[in-house]
Write an enzyme that holds these catalytic residues in place. Structure first.
Site, short mmCIF file in Angstrom:
data_model
loop_
_atom_site.label_atom_id
_atom_site.label_comp_id
_atom_site.label_asym_id
_atom_site.label_seq_id
_atom_site.Cartn_x
_atom_site.Cartn_y
_atom_site.Cartn_z
N ARG A 58 -28.65 -22.88 -6.31
CA ARG A 58 -29.14 -23.99 -5.48
C ARG A 58 -30.61 -23.85 -5.13
NH1 ARG A 58 -24.74 -24.51 -0.81
NH2 ARG A 58 -25.19 -22.31 -0.78
N LYS A 165 -12.44 -15.49 -10.97
CA LYS A 165 -11.41 -15.57 -9.94
C LYS A 165 -12.08 -15.70 -8.58
CE LYS A 165 -10.72 -12.36 -7.44
NZ LYS A 165 -11.57 -11.47 -6.67
N HIS A 195 -11.82 -9.14 -13.98
CA HIS A 195 -12.58 -8.02 -14.56
C HIS A 195 -11.75 -6.75 -14.67
CE1 HIS A 195 -13.36 -6.83 -10.35
NE2 HIS A 195 -13.69 -5.65 -10.82
N LYS A 199 -11.54 -3.17 -17.75
CA LYS A 199 -11.68 -1.74 -17.45
C LYS A 199 -11.00 -0.94 -18.58
CE LYS A 199 -11.81 -2.30 -12.43
NZ LYS A 199 -13.04 -1.75 -11.91
N ASP A 252 -7.72 -12.21 -2.67
CA ASP A 252 -8.84 -11.56 -3.35
C ASP A 252 -8.38 -10.52 -4.37
OD1 ASP A 252 -11.62 -10.95 -3.72
OD2 ASP A 252 -11.35 -9.15 -2.49
N HIS A 257 -5.98 -9.10 -9.58
CA HIS A 257 -6.07 -7.75 -10.14
C HIS A 257 -4.75 -6.98 -10.06
CE1 HIS A 257 -10.19 -8.80 -10.05
NE2 HIS A 257 -10.49 -8.35 -8.84
N LYS A 357 -9.59 -2.84 2.03
CA LYS A 357 -10.99 -2.46 2.17
C LYS A 357 -11.09 -1.41 3.28
CE LYS A 357 -13.19 -6.49 0.26
NZ LYS A 357 -13.50 -5.89 -1.04
C1 BG6 Z 1 -13.41 -8.28 -6.75
C2 BG6 Z 1 -13.13 -8.59 -5.32
O1 BG6 Z 1 -12.71 -9.14 -7.60
O2 BG6 Z 1 -13.03 -6.95 -7.03
C3 BG6 Z 1 -13.86 -7.62 -4.41
O3 BG6 Z 1 -13.55 -9.91 -5.03
C4 BG6 Z 1 -13.52 -6.20 -4.79
O4 BG6 Z 1 -13.52 -7.86 -3.06
C5 BG6 Z 1 -13.72 -5.98 -6.27
O5 BG6 Z 1 -14.36 -5.35 -4.05
C6 BG6 Z 1 -13.22 -4.62 -6.70
O6 BG6 Z 1 -13.62 -4.36 -8.01
P1 BG6 Z 1 -13.81 -2.90 -8.54
O7 BG6 Z 1 -14.12 -3.06 -9.98
O8 BG6 Z 1 -14.93 -2.29 -7.76
O9 BG6 Z 1 -12.51 -2.19 -8.29
#
Ligand code: BG6
Length: 505
Positions: A58, A165, A195, A199, A252, A257, A357
């Site tokens: 933006r 995501k 992601h 890994k 999240d 994941h 977290k």
């Molecule tokens: C993201 C989340 O998809 O994955 C984050 O939005 C999280 O909140 C992160 O911290 C964790 O990824 P990784 O690769 O550090 O385990």
């Protein structure tokens, strides 16, 4: 030299331009630009030499200011040290365009793309990476289409869209987003990213299961007592309140994941390694998940929120005192739940999932606890610990298999010992970041590590019932846990009520 067996080759990545929508955001700084920098020739030597990268967001920022910000980001977040010559080469192909929120900016985007392609002699192969809030996706793809920026899938040059995501905010909005995207793109042009699938250790799950004979034979209710999946983070919400506050840990981490890990771990063997076959096997696994039906959230799910505490010896604030978090927030930063896969293989085996977290340490692992040996021979007294296989997703990638062995000496004394594989000591070279692998796959057009629309919706369907119960039943507690703990005590009770314990990290 170590013996290797190449089963599949990485597909070549043709020249292209990558547009990062939301380029001033956290993801672009922390992950995307460092990954692209690492991929270019000075770093990984894997990316096409002919590419351009356009940040689109933006704010109106001068391209040079954007380059300077990205340089700082690479210094801070790249796994490789910044090399000035490489950076100069990379930065020459890095540009910026502002006005993402204005419809007319999409016409400027078209002109900018044509200019970049002419300047660098690039064919009009285009990748749109949508690192934008989920609610902005539908309008963005519509604007791309209106501006004539989407080539048909059969066109000689490709247009691809990468969707980050979370897709949607709940089941309904995810369906709408999937539908909106597919109004403008063909499924073959869409890359939904998670992601975790990039890994190395997550990909190794398939190799471990299906390139070895021994594990697959033990994989199921006959031999497995229970499974634990932990994704613990030591970081707090940081500067991501805008995104995280309306999301929370369930949306999240669990919806994507954690369920990906569960699906790869527990799915039936796919009929091939093709993207479609693996996708089908994963989807079937999700379909077999026992729903967390009305009333079950109270007994099968625990949510928590970190309060002030210490992580790694450093005092950190509680969630409510983080920047931009409203004082009446009800967002969870921790979830633990008990899942069951109601199929023949896994009938009755509990899968305990937890993520949060500001936990004790950053550590992700899958722990497969096998059944105890029969109470005969060495285990008459019933005190021998059972075998366990622990897959360390990060940070110390590898796995260990706990077995029992005779302690040398007179009599019979039995000791637990670990058969341990550490990626770092076993394999040479650095482990590439997940985003590097996934970006390369998008460039190469390989869908294997991406998520289908059906998986996204099935995963939402599983978590939606929890969200609904939290929304309608204010008595369901949101427990506090001090930063640095492994979640609230209620998460321990969840597993201890079944006579089991979380693996101590
Ligand atoms: C993201 C989340 O998809 O994955 C984050 O939005 C999280 O909140 C992160 O911290 C964790 O990824 P990784 O690769 O550090 O385990």
């Amino acid at each position: 030299m170590e013996q290797t067996y190449q089963v599949a080759q990485a597909s070549p990545a043709p020249p292209c331009t990558i547009v990062i929508f939301g380029a001033s955001g956290d993801l672009a700084r922390r992950k995307l630009v460092p990954a692209l920098y690492n991929l270019r020739s000075c770093g990984g030597g894997m990316a096409p030499h002919d590419y351009a990268i356009l940040g689109f967001a933006r704010r109106p920022i001068a391209p040079d200011a954007f380059r300077a910000q990205m340089r700082d980001a690479v210094i801070k977040f790249s796994r490789l040290d910044l090399d000035d010559a490489c950076w100069a080469d990379f930065a020459a192909r890095l540009d910026y365009l502002g006005g993402l929120d204005q419809p007319e900016a999409f016409d400027r985007l078209r002109v900018k793309l044509e200019d970049l392609e002419a300047a660098f002699h690039l064919p009009p192969n285009r990748i749109y990476y949508l690192s934008i809030p989920p609610e902005a996706v539908n309008e963005t793809v519509a604007r791309l289409d209106r501006a004539g920026l989407i080539a048909k899938p059969e066109a000689p040059h490709f247009t691809r869209v990468v969707v980050e995501k979370p897709i949607g905010h709940d089941l309904e909005s995810a369906r709408l987003t999937n539908r909106a995207i597919l109004q403008h793109f063909a499924e073959s042009q869409v890359f939904r990213i998670d992601h975790y699938l990039g890994k190395e250790t997550v990909q190794n799950l398939l190799v471990l299961r299906f390139a070895n004979t021994i594990f697959e034979r033990m994989w199921g209710a006959r031999n497995v007592d229970h499974v634990q999946i932990t994704v613990a983070e030591s970081e707090g919400v940081g500067s991501r309140a805008m995104y995280y506050e309306p999301a929370g840990a369930l949306r999240d981490m669990v919806q994507n994941h954690m369920l990906q890990l569960l699906a790869l771990l527990a799915m039936e063997p796919p009929v091939s390694l093709e993207a479609e076959a693996v996708g089908e096997a994963k989807l079937n696994l999700l379909r077999a998940l026992r729903p967390i039906g009305p009333g079950d959230a109270a007994t099968r799910v625990v949510r928590g929120r970190y309060s002030r505490g210490k992580v790694g010896g450093v005092e950190v604030p509680g969630y409510l005192n983080e920047k931009d978090i409203p004082s009446n927030s009800r967002t969870e930063t921790f979830v633990a739940l008990k899942a069951f896969v109601d199929n023949w293989r896994w009938a009755g085996v509990p899968f305990y999932l937890r993520t949060g977290k500001r936990m004790h340490a950053r550590e992700s692992l899958i722990h497969i606890q096998f059944k105890e040996v029969p109470r005969i021979l060495f285990n008459r007294a019933g005190f021998l610990p059972a075998n366990a296989l622990t897959l360390r997703i990060q940070p110390d990638e590898g796995f260990s298999f706990g077995v029992l062995a005779k302690h040398p000496g007179p009599g019979v004394t039995i000791s637990p010992v670990q058969m341990n594989l550490r990626y770092q000591s076993e394999f040479e070279g650095p482990v590439p970041d997940a985003y590097e692998r996934l970006l390369l796959d998008v460039m190469a057009g390989d869908h294997t590590l991406f998520v289908t629309d059906s998986f996204v919706e099935q995963a939402w369907a599983f978590v939606q019932s929890i969200l609904d119960q939290w929304a309608t039943n204010p008595d369901l507690p949101l427990y506090e846990y001090p930063a640095g703990a492994m979640g609230p005590p209620a998460a321990d009770h969840l597993i201890e009520a079944d006579g089991r314990r979380w693996l101590i990290l």
